[in-house]
Scaffold this motif. Structure first.
Motif, PDB file in Angstrom:
ATOM      1  N   ILE A   1      19.989  68.339  53.083  1.00 56.87           N
ATOM      2  CA  ILE A   1      19.517  68.142  51.709  1.00 56.87           C
ATOM      3  C   ILE A   1      20.103  66.856  51.143  1.00 56.87           C
ATOM      4  CG2 ILE A   1      19.185  69.206  49.454  1.00 56.87           C
ATOM      5  CD1 ILE A   1      20.149  71.850  50.564  1.00 56.87           C
TER       6      ILE A   1
ATOM      7  N   GLU B   1      21.643  75.202  59.984  1.00 54.65           N
ATOM      8  CA  GLU B   1      21.907  74.142  59.018  1.00 54.65           C
ATOM      9  C   GLU B   1      20.636  73.658  58.335  1.00 54.65           C
ATOM     10  OE1 GLU B   1      25.771  72.271  61.405  1.00 54.65           O
ATOM     11  OE2 GLU B   1      23.889  71.131  61.326  1.00 54.65           O
TER      12      GLU B   1
ATOM     13  N   GLU C   1      21.751  64.730  48.454  1.00 54.22           N
ATOM     14  CA  GLU C   1      22.547  65.111  47.282  1.00 54.22           C
ATOM     15  C   GLU C   1      22.693  63.932  46.330  1.00 54.22           C
ATOM     16  OE1 GLU C   1      26.559  66.340  48.272  1.00 54.22           O
ATOM     17  OE2 GLU C   1      26.929  64.528  49.442  1.00 54.22           O
TER      18      GLU C   1
ATOM     19  N   VAL D   1      24.856  73.982  54.431  1.00 49.27           N
ATOM     20  CA  VAL D   1      24.209  72.803  53.848  1.00 49.27           C
ATOM     21  C   VAL D   1      24.838  71.543  54.425  1.00 49.27           C
ATOM     22  CG1 VAL D   1      23.889  71.469  51.723  1.00 49.27           C
ATOM     23  CG2 VAL D   1      23.565  73.949  51.694  1.00 49.27           C
TER      24      VAL D   1
ATOM     25  N   ALA E   1      21.952  79.135  50.084  1.00 45.57           N
ATOM     26  CA  ALA E   1      22.433  78.913  51.443  1.00 45.57           C
ATOM     27  C   ALA E   1      23.572  79.865  51.778  1.00 45.57           C
ATOM     28  CB  ALA E   1      22.882  77.459  51.609  1.00 45.57           C
TER      29      ALA E   1
ATOM     30  N   TYR F   1      20.930  75.652  45.207  1.00 46.48           N
ATOM     31  CA  TYR F   1      20.670  75.560  46.647  1.00 46.48           C
ATOM     32  C   TYR F   1      21.905  75.990  47.430  1.00 46.48           C
ATOM     33  CZ  TYR F   1      16.542  72.622  45.540  1.00 46.48           C
ATOM     34  OH  TYR F   1      15.354  72.136  45.058  1.00 46.48           O
ATOM     35  N   ASN F   2      23.081  75.635  46.907  1.00 46.22           N
ATOM     36  CA  ASN F   2      24.327  76.071  47.549  1.00 46.22           C
ATOM     37  C   ASN F   2      24.427  77.588  47.585  1.00 46.22           C
ATOM     38  OD1 ASN F   2      25.780  73.709  48.348  1.00 46.22           O
ATOM     39  ND2 ASN F   2      26.239  73.260  46.211  1.00 46.22           N
TER      40      ASN F   2
ATOM     41  N   ALA G   1      27.384  68.814  47.578  1.00 43.97           N
ATOM     42  CA  ALA G   1      28.039  69.652  48.585  1.00 43.97           C
ATOM     43  C   ALA G   1      29.251  68.952  49.173  1.00 43.97           C
ATOM     44  CB  ALA G   1      27.052  70.013  49.699  1.00 43.97           C
TER      45      ALA G   1
END
Length: 397
Positions: free
Chosen positions: A118, A115, A120, A137, A130, A126-127, A360
């Motif tokens: 981050i 994990e 948000e 995330v 990952a 970034y998603n 996210a």
């Protein structure tokens, strides 16, 4: 037919680019689309960088070293020293953009199911990085009410588990424009140290700090050399998005050896673009003085205009060239598509980036948009007028 991988199916679409077909259709109908959706600066690339490519004398356009040319890395290290970041060429691996740098970092420090925490909203890709690395995330919600400042450290403590390997921030932030204070960076650094985590700082917007505020790098914090990782890029600094040159910087030798192996698998970063990027380091300081003055002027004009729109709330950025605005609509994905399909004002419309793709947490950001103020002021004035009228006419369900 053969099946697509689950990872391929799970890869998120870009919230910035998914509306492109609707924009193209609008243009085919003769509508002028004002692009507020993407961080592509209209600022001219430094002439010294362009001339380096124009005047290049090479008989063979060969591979560079996997970690990037030594000359370029040495000059980057000298550039960082000017910003109170003491590193050597050996602490730097040149990558194909900041995107590859982040992907390499995730691959090097995390395994399937690990994990990463981050705050948000965060840069949408970034998603994707990952997902590509099998990483989960874990978002920490920040708020428009305080311009998306760092959430309380207690919120981070609540979600850190045995699976947590890293904390990732973007400073200044994309999509928020928030510039972390020295105290906030130090708090995060000590949190990473306490829990033996990596702290990754995406610092590609370093130069763009406004209102006499200063950017504080994660690499300027003492006693966290083994934990700290910086990601950087020439894309925004020199308006060289198409060069696709970035880098990873860390004093953690074991980490850098791992990243080097990822880099070896793609052979080398682009040679021509490194030549341009090396030359760009000779850009005089007055270039940045002028650019920052321009962005501050654009920001002030944009924020003032947006605040005059009934029902709209906007965060006030201190860095980068983005802001998040909260609109009096239920679904900005629908609103953004409607702008392109069904609305125009004097032959013009605007393209915005719905903010839900920068979160996210499911359902967050549905009434927000990200605006990139990378256009000249007369275009921003026009865009504000269009948004104001569009919100009056938008058929709420």
């Amino acid at each position: 037919m053969p099946n697509i991988s689950q990872k391929g199916l799970n890869m998120p679409s870009s919230p910035i680019r998914k509306l492109v077909p609707f924009a193209e259709n609008a243009k085919k109908k003769g509508v002028n689309v004002i692009h507020l959706n993407i961080g592509q600066p209209d600022i001219k690339t430094p002439e010294v960088a362009l001339n380096a490519v124009r005047n290049m004398k090479l008989d063979v356009l060969a591979y560079s070293r996997t970690e990037g040319s030594e000359a370029y890395r040495t000059k980057i290290a000298a550039y960082y020293k000017q910003h109170e970041i003491t590193v050597s060429a050996e602490d730097i691996i040149v990558t194909t953009g900041g995107s590859e740098a982040l992907s390499f970092v995730m691959g090097a420090i995390m395994d399937q199911g690990d994990e990463i925490v981050i705050p948000e909203p965060f840069y949408a890709n970034y998603n994707g990085f990952a997902t590509n690395n099998g990483v989960t995330v874990v978002p920490i919600l920040s708020s428009i009410e305080n311009n998306f400042a760092l959430p309380p450290i207690a919120d981070f403590e609540k979600v850190i588990s045995a699976k947590t390997k890293a904390i990732l921030i973007c400073n200044p932030g994309n999509p928020t424009g928030y510039l972390y204070t020295k105290e906030e960076v130090e708090e995060l650094a000590q949190l990473a140290k306490k829990h033996d985590l990596f702290i990754i700082a995406d610092e590609v917007y370093r130069e763009f700090a406004y209102d006499n505020k200063k950017h504080h790098s994660i690499l300027s914090i003492d006693n966290i050399a083994e934990n700290a990782i910086m990601v950087d890029s020439v894309s925004k600094r020199y308006s060289m998005c198409g060069a696709r040159i970035g880098c990873v910087v860390s004093k953690n030798k074991e980490l850098m050896q791992a990243i080097l192996k990822f880099a070896q698998a793609r052979l080398s970063p682009p040679t021509l673009a490194q030549i341009a990027s090396e030359a760009a380091l000779e850009t005089p300081n007055n270039y940045f003085t002028a650019v920052i003055e321009e962005y501050v002027s654009r920001r002030d004009l944009l924020i003032k205009g947006l605040k005059e729109i009934t029902g709209l709330t906007v965060a006030e950025p201190s860095g980068a060239f983005y802001c998040i605005a909260e609109l009096p609509v239920a679904d900005t994905d629908d609103f953004a598509q409607w702008l392109l399909e069904s609305f125009e004002l004097d032959g013009n419309t605007v393209m915005v980036a719905p903010a839900s793709g920068f979160y996210a947490t499911e359902g967050k950001g549905k009434n927000q948009i990200r605006i990139a103020y990378v256009l000249e002021e007369k275009e921003l004035v026009k865009a504000i007028t269009i948004l104001k009228e569009a919100l009056k006419q938008y058929p709420q369900t």
